[in-house]
Motif scaffolding. Structure first.
Motif, PDB file in Angstrom:
ATOM      1  N   VAL A 168     -13.366 -33.931  32.346  1.00 29.34           N
ATOM      2  CA  VAL A 168     -14.673 -33.522  31.830  1.00 29.34           C
ATOM      3  C   VAL A 168     -14.497 -32.505  30.714  1.00 29.34           C
ATOM      4  CG1 VAL A 168     -16.837 -32.332  32.378  1.00 29.34           C
ATOM      5  CG2 VAL A 168     -15.872 -33.978  34.001  1.00 29.34           C
ATOM      6  N   GLU A 169     -15.184 -32.737  29.608  1.00 30.62           N
ATOM      7  CA  GLU A 169     -15.325 -31.719  28.553  1.00 30.62           C
ATOM      8  C   GLU A 169     -16.634 -30.984  28.840  1.00 30.62           C
ATOM      9  OE1 GLU A 169     -14.815 -32.942  24.529  1.00 30.62           O
ATOM     10  OE2 GLU A 169     -13.236 -34.396  25.025  1.00 30.62           O
ATOM     11  N   TRP A 170     -16.534 -29.728  29.228  1.00 34.88           N
ATOM     12  CA  TRP A 170     -17.664 -28.901  29.678  1.00 34.88           C
ATOM     13  C   TRP A 170     -18.083 -28.023  28.509  1.00 34.88           C
ATOM     14  CZ3 TRP A 170     -20.405 -29.788  33.836  1.00 34.88           C
ATOM     15  CH2 TRP A 170     -21.130 -28.786  34.484  1.00 34.88           C
ATOM     16  N   LEU A 171     -19.114 -28.420  27.787  1.00 37.75           N
ATOM     17  CA  LEU A 171     -19.496 -27.794  26.520  1.00 37.75           C
ATOM     18  C   LEU A 171     -20.714 -26.906  26.723  1.00 37.75           C
ATOM     19  CD1 LEU A 171     -19.138 -31.029  24.362  1.00 37.75           C
ATOM     20  CD2 LEU A 171     -17.403 -29.277  24.787  1.00 37.75           C
ATOM     21  N   LEU A 172     -20.585 -25.641  26.358  1.00 38.39           N
ATOM     22  CA  LEU A 172     -21.637 -24.659  26.596  1.00 38.39           C
ATOM     23  C   LEU A 172     -22.533 -24.527  25.367  1.00 38.39           C
ATOM     24  CD1 LEU A 172     -19.452 -21.958  28.355  1.00 38.39           C
ATOM     25  CD2 LEU A 172     -20.916 -23.666  29.434  1.00 38.39           C
ATOM     26  N   HIS A 173     -23.745 -25.054  25.461  1.00 35.70           N
ATOM     27  CA  HIS A 173     -24.740 -24.949  24.398  1.00 35.70           C
ATOM     28  C   HIS A 173     -26.110 -24.746  25.041  1.00 35.70           C
ATOM     29  CE1 HIS A 173     -21.758 -26.248  21.566  1.00 35.70           C
ATOM     30  NE2 HIS A 173     -21.681 -27.468  22.059  1.00 35.70           N
ATOM     31  N   ASP A 174     -26.956 -23.969  24.383  1.00 38.51           N
ATOM     32  CA  ASP A 174     -28.324 -23.780  24.870  1.00 38.51           C
ATOM     33  C   ASP A 174     -29.339 -24.602  24.090  1.00 38.51           C
ATOM     34  OD1 ASP A 174     -27.866 -21.966  26.992  1.00 38.51           O
ATOM     35  OD2 ASP A 174     -27.533 -20.358  25.558  1.00 38.51           O
ATOM     36  N   ARG A 175     -28.879 -25.470  23.217  1.00 34.95           N
ATOM     37  CA  ARG A 175     -29.795 -26.286  22.421  1.00 34.95           C
ATOM     38  C   ARG A 175     -29.746 -27.737  22.890  1.00 34.95           C
ATOM     39  NH1 ARG A 175     -25.224 -25.333  19.464  1.00 34.95           N
ATOM     40  NH2 ARG A 175     -24.086 -27.165  18.725  1.00 34.95           N
ATOM     41  N   GLN A 176     -30.780 -28.483  22.488  1.00 40.08           N
ATOM     42  CA  GLN A 176     -30.831 -29.907  22.810  1.00 40.08           C
ATOM     43  C   GLN A 176     -29.703 -30.628  22.068  1.00 40.08           C
ATOM     44  OE1 GLN A 176     -33.302 -31.564  24.714  1.00 40.08           O
ATOM     45  NE2 GLN A 176     -32.243 -33.507  24.461  1.00 40.08           N
ATOM     46  N   PRO A 177     -28.843 -31.365  22.768  1.00 42.05           N
ATOM     47  CA  PRO A 177     -27.718 -32.026  22.087  1.00 42.05           C
ATOM     48  C   PRO A 177     -28.152 -33.272  21.337  1.00 42.05           C
ATOM     49  CG  PRO A 177     -27.692 -32.589  24.411  1.00 42.05           C
ATOM     50  CD  PRO A 177     -28.817 -31.605  24.232  1.00 42.05           C
ATOM     51  N   ASN A 178     -27.383 -33.629  20.319  1.00 43.55           N
ATOM     52  CA  ASN A 178     -27.515 -34.915  19.649  1.00 43.55           C
ATOM     53  C   ASN A 178     -26.499 -35.846  20.304  1.00 43.55           C
ATOM     54  OD1 ASN A 178     -27.345 -37.161  17.898  1.00 43.55           O
ATOM     55  ND2 ASN A 178     -28.037 -35.925  16.176  1.00 43.55           N
ATOM     56  N   PHE A 179     -26.955 -36.659  21.226  1.00 42.77           N
ATOM     57  CA  PHE A 179     -26.040 -37.428  22.063  1.00 42.77           C
ATOM     58  C   PHE A 179     -25.144 -38.352  21.241  1.00 42.77           C
ATOM     59  CE2 PHE A 179     -29.453 -36.332  25.033  1.00 42.77           C
ATOM     60  CZ  PHE A 179     -28.719 -35.836  26.092  1.00 42.77           C
ATOM     61  N   ILE A 180     -25.722 -39.066  20.281  1.00 46.84           N
ATOM     62  CA  ILE A 180     -24.957 -40.059  19.533  1.00 46.84           C
ATOM     63  C   ILE A 180     -24.004 -39.385  18.555  1.00 46.84           C
ATOM     64  CG2 ILE A 180     -25.084 -42.054  18.020  1.00 46.84           C
ATOM     65  CD1 ILE A 180     -26.131 -42.522  20.848  1.00 46.84           C
ATOM     66  N   ALA A 181     -24.545 -38.502  17.724  1.00 46.05           N
ATOM     67  CA  ALA A 181     -23.725 -37.885  16.678  1.00 46.05           C
ATOM     68  C   ALA A 181     -22.617 -37.019  17.266  1.00 46.05           C
ATOM     69  CB  ALA A 181     -24.606 -37.057  15.745  1.00 46.05           C
ATOM     70  N   ASP A 182     -22.896 -36.345  18.395  1.00 49.56           N
ATOM     71  CA  ASP A 182     -21.908 -35.439  18.991  1.00 49.56           C
ATOM     72  C   ASP A 182     -21.059 -36.105  20.067  1.00 49.56           C
ATOM     73  OD1 ASP A 182     -22.954 -33.483  17.352  1.00 49.56           O
ATOM     74  OD2 ASP A 182     -24.311 -32.690  18.880  1.00 49.56           O
TER      75      ASP A 182
END
Length: 351
Positions: A168-182
């Motif tokens: 698992v890559e556990w990425l810490l962000h508080d914003r809505q992710p861009n699922f496709i681009a990211d």
């Protein structure tokens, strides 16, 4: 003498005929070989799925050389595959210079569609395997900074122990992710979900309380009603409240909205807690974060019969026809574990 002369003449004539026969035979053999030998692969005859996989790896890795490392091949091979895909589509997908690589507009569309297609194919294969399916591969998950470092690590650990072939890559962000681009598989979000294009599963909700350091109150009485909070210095968590905060009575349901003028605003829950511990003002924070501070009297629970609106916790992922086993099992694990973790923290605080 005569025999010798006659033999030499015959042999010479035979050699001429033999040479021409051999040449003709060789010519016919070479022609047949050329006609039956497979032609070099054209772009249309190459594996289109393999070309798309290579293209996705190039974009995710950021360079052809990095993609070659991930794919276990060479950079020239990756370059040839990219060129073959561009020729088959009749479109330039990447703009490359010596130091930079950028997707064209068509390349961005191709990347989004290719990611979705490959994910669907993988999930389809997993679905067909049924009970024999063992989750594997890498899952990329976006989680909130504070919640992802504290409350969610135990459910993650349980998931990884249960499925040892998954990373698992556990990425810490508080914003809505861009699922496709990211290239994100799913996200756990605290707060409302406004995007109608995603699947959102409500896992639980996080209670929020009002708290402050004893020094904020001085010698004054501990506030019991929201109206007693209005004149105190405030701290704001910009993600969820800025200049107003609504509090609801736990049993009566009465609702009061306060206008506040924060001395400090932040988008970090940990920074908010630190500022509160230093006596800079009153805060509204997730109850799980303040449990130890309340128990040790470093912070005081103000207006304890009143609470801010609890924050919903959602597991969010893009819509697709099929999902890989590692994502399906992760969803199952989070639906089972997260409510228990949050409810356990709430019970500990009440105890």
């Amino acid at each position: 003498m005569y025999a010798s002369t006659e033999w030499r003449a015959w042999y010479t004539e035979y050699g001429k005929h033999r040479s021409s026969a051999v040449v003709a035979c060789n010519a016919r053999w070479l022609y047949r070989r050329r006609m039956t030998r497979p032609a070099p692969p054209s772009p249309s005859s190459l594996d289109p799925i393999g070309l798309l996989q290579t293209f996705v790896r190039i974009v995710e890795a950021g360079s052809l050389s990095a993609a070659a490392t991930l794919l276990g091949t060479t950079q020239p091979t990756v370059s040839r595959r990219l060129q073959a895909l561009e020729r088959s589509l009749g479109l330039p997908l990447l703009q490359r210079t010596t130091h930079t690589m950028k997707l064209t507009e068509d390349g961005e569309r191709c990347f989004e569609r290719a990611k979705a297609l490959l994910a669907s194919l993988e999930a389809f294969a997993s679905d067909m395997r049924g009970d024999r399916d063992q989750p594997d591969g890498t899952l990329r998950v976006v989680v909130p900074h504070a919640f992802g470092q504290h409350q969610l690590v135990k459910p993650l650990a349980d998931y990884l122990r249960r499925y040892p072939r998954v990373s698992v890559e556990w990425l810490l962000h508080d914003r809505q992710p861009n699922f496709i681009a990211d290239g994100i598989d799913c996200a756990i979000l605290v707060g409302a979900v406004a995007d109608p294009a995603v699947v959102a599963i409500r896992l639980t909700e996080v209670p929020r309380i009002v708290a402050a350091a004893p020094s904020v109150l001085g010698r004054g009485a501990r506030p019991a009603h929201p109206s007693d909070l209005a004149d105190l210095p405030w701290l704001a968590l910009r993600t969820y409240y800025r200049d107003t905060i609504a509090l609801t009575h736990a049993s009566g349901g009465e609702r009061v909205e306060l206008a506040i003028r924060p001395r400090m605003s932040t988008d970090s829950l940990y920074a908010l807690r630190s500022a509160a511990l230093m006596g800079l003002g009153v805060c509204v924070a997730s109850s799980w974060l303040l449990t130890d501070d309340l128990a040790q009297k470093r912070l005081l629970h103000l207006a304890p019969s009143w609470q801010a609106d609890p924050l919903p916790v959602h597991l969010v992922y893009p819509q697709a026809r099929f999902y890989p086993a590692r994502l399906r099992r992760f969803i199952e694990a989070m639906r089972e574990s997260v409510p228990a973790v949050v409810d356990g923290a709430a019970a500990a605080r009440r105890g």
